[in-house]
Design an enzyme around this catalytic site. Sequence first.
Site, PDB file in Angstrom:
ATOM      1  N   HIS A  25       0.828  -0.965  -0.331  1.00 27.12           N
ATOM      2  CA  HIS A  25      -0.133  -0.307   0.027  1.00 27.12           C
ATOM      3  C   HIS A  25       0.764   1.284   0.109  1.00 27.12           C
ATOM      4  O   HIS A  25       0.670   1.892  -0.887  1.00 27.12           O
ATOM      5  CB  HIS A  25      -0.763   0.440   0.813  1.00 27.12           C
ATOM      6  CG  HIS A  25      -1.862   1.150   1.368  1.00 27.12           C
ATOM      7  ND1 HIS A  25      -3.014   0.508   1.136  1.00 27.12           N
ATOM      8  CD2 HIS A  25      -2.039   2.520   1.943  1.00 27.12           C
ATOM      9  CE1 HIS A  25      -3.622   1.775   1.295  1.00 27.12           C
ATOM     10  NE2 HIS A  25      -3.066   2.493   1.831  1.00 27.12           N
ATOM     11  N   GLU A  26       2.102   1.435   0.767  1.00 31.82           N
ATOM     12  CA  GLU A  26       3.080   2.282   0.836  1.00 31.82           C
ATOM     13  C   GLU A  26       3.481   3.061  -0.404  1.00 31.82           C
ATOM     14  O   GLU A  26       3.796   3.410  -0.651  1.00 31.82           O
ATOM     15  CB  GLU A  26       3.365   2.192   2.177  1.00 31.82           C
ATOM     16  CG  GLU A  26       2.605   2.446   3.768  1.00 31.82           C
ATOM     17  CD  GLU A  26       1.598   3.597   3.815  1.00 31.82           C
ATOM     18  OE1 GLU A  26       2.457   4.707   2.846  1.00 31.82           O
ATOM     19  OE2 GLU A  26       0.823   3.814   4.234  1.00 31.82           O
ATOM     20  N   HIS A  29       1.732   4.192  -2.788  1.00 30.28           N
ATOM     21  CA  HIS A  29       1.590   5.222  -2.786  1.00 30.28           C
ATOM     22  C   HIS A  29       3.681   6.224  -3.458  1.00 30.28           C
ATOM     23  O   HIS A  29       2.927   7.486  -4.711  1.00 30.28           O
ATOM     24  CB  HIS A  29       1.735   6.164  -1.504  1.00 30.28           C
ATOM     25  CG  HIS A  29       0.060   5.639  -0.702  1.00 30.28           C
ATOM     26  ND1 HIS A  29      -0.732   5.888  -1.883  1.00 30.28           N
ATOM     27  CD2 HIS A  29      -0.724   5.462   0.119  1.00 30.28           C
ATOM     28  CE1 HIS A  29      -1.717   6.298  -1.136  1.00 30.28           C
ATOM     29  NE2 HIS A  29      -1.877   5.539  -0.075  1.00 30.28           N
TER      30      HIS A  29
END
Length: 220
Positions: A25-26, A29
């Site tokens: 997820h990170e 980004h």
Amino acid sequence: MNDIENIIRQISIWAIPVLFAITVHEVAHGWMAWKRGDPTAMLMGRLTLNPLKHIDPFGTILLPAMLLLFHSPFLFGYAKPVPVNFAGLRDPKRDMVLVAIAGPAANLIMAIFWTMVLWLGVQLAATAPYFAEPMRLMGQAGILINGVLILFNLIPIPPLDGGRVAVGLLPRDASNALSRVEPYGFIILIVLLFTGILWTVLGPAFTWFQGFFFRLGGLA
């Protein structure tokens, strides 16, 4: 002893799905920010799937462990947010939306991956039960944690991803008003969580998500 053994077993099942759900997820980004003109995360070495680079002691380890210990109806965790300099993006208002949505999109891909693991575990149940059982359980865990992260992060409250998407898409006055909520966003979320409102809102969507991917994975 049975309780301790059960906790250890649950942690062994959930550890890999949780670590990679929040890590990917990170990274998503940071990768999207890099592609849209901001190399901050890349220069800081955060575009890596090494979980050690992303672990937050409380959000990645203690919070999920406590939720397991207290038999929470859902599991949740978070990593250290990757740094993004929104002013460095080529088109800050538009690209903020792309950077924000990249996280939940990565979790959707992870949910599909764990559905494949679940399906394989179901198929191997009769011929290789020793391998099939952990695959089935980890596949289910992977679907659940990624489903929670998708739905939770799409809540339109800054600094969650859904909030940043809304700030990027709304007209200027509404966007500015919503962006001013960000300093209080987590306080609002904690109140919603402990009053049960959050689960009341997300519960039906999560139940549908779980059922859909479980069925794809071969569970009745």
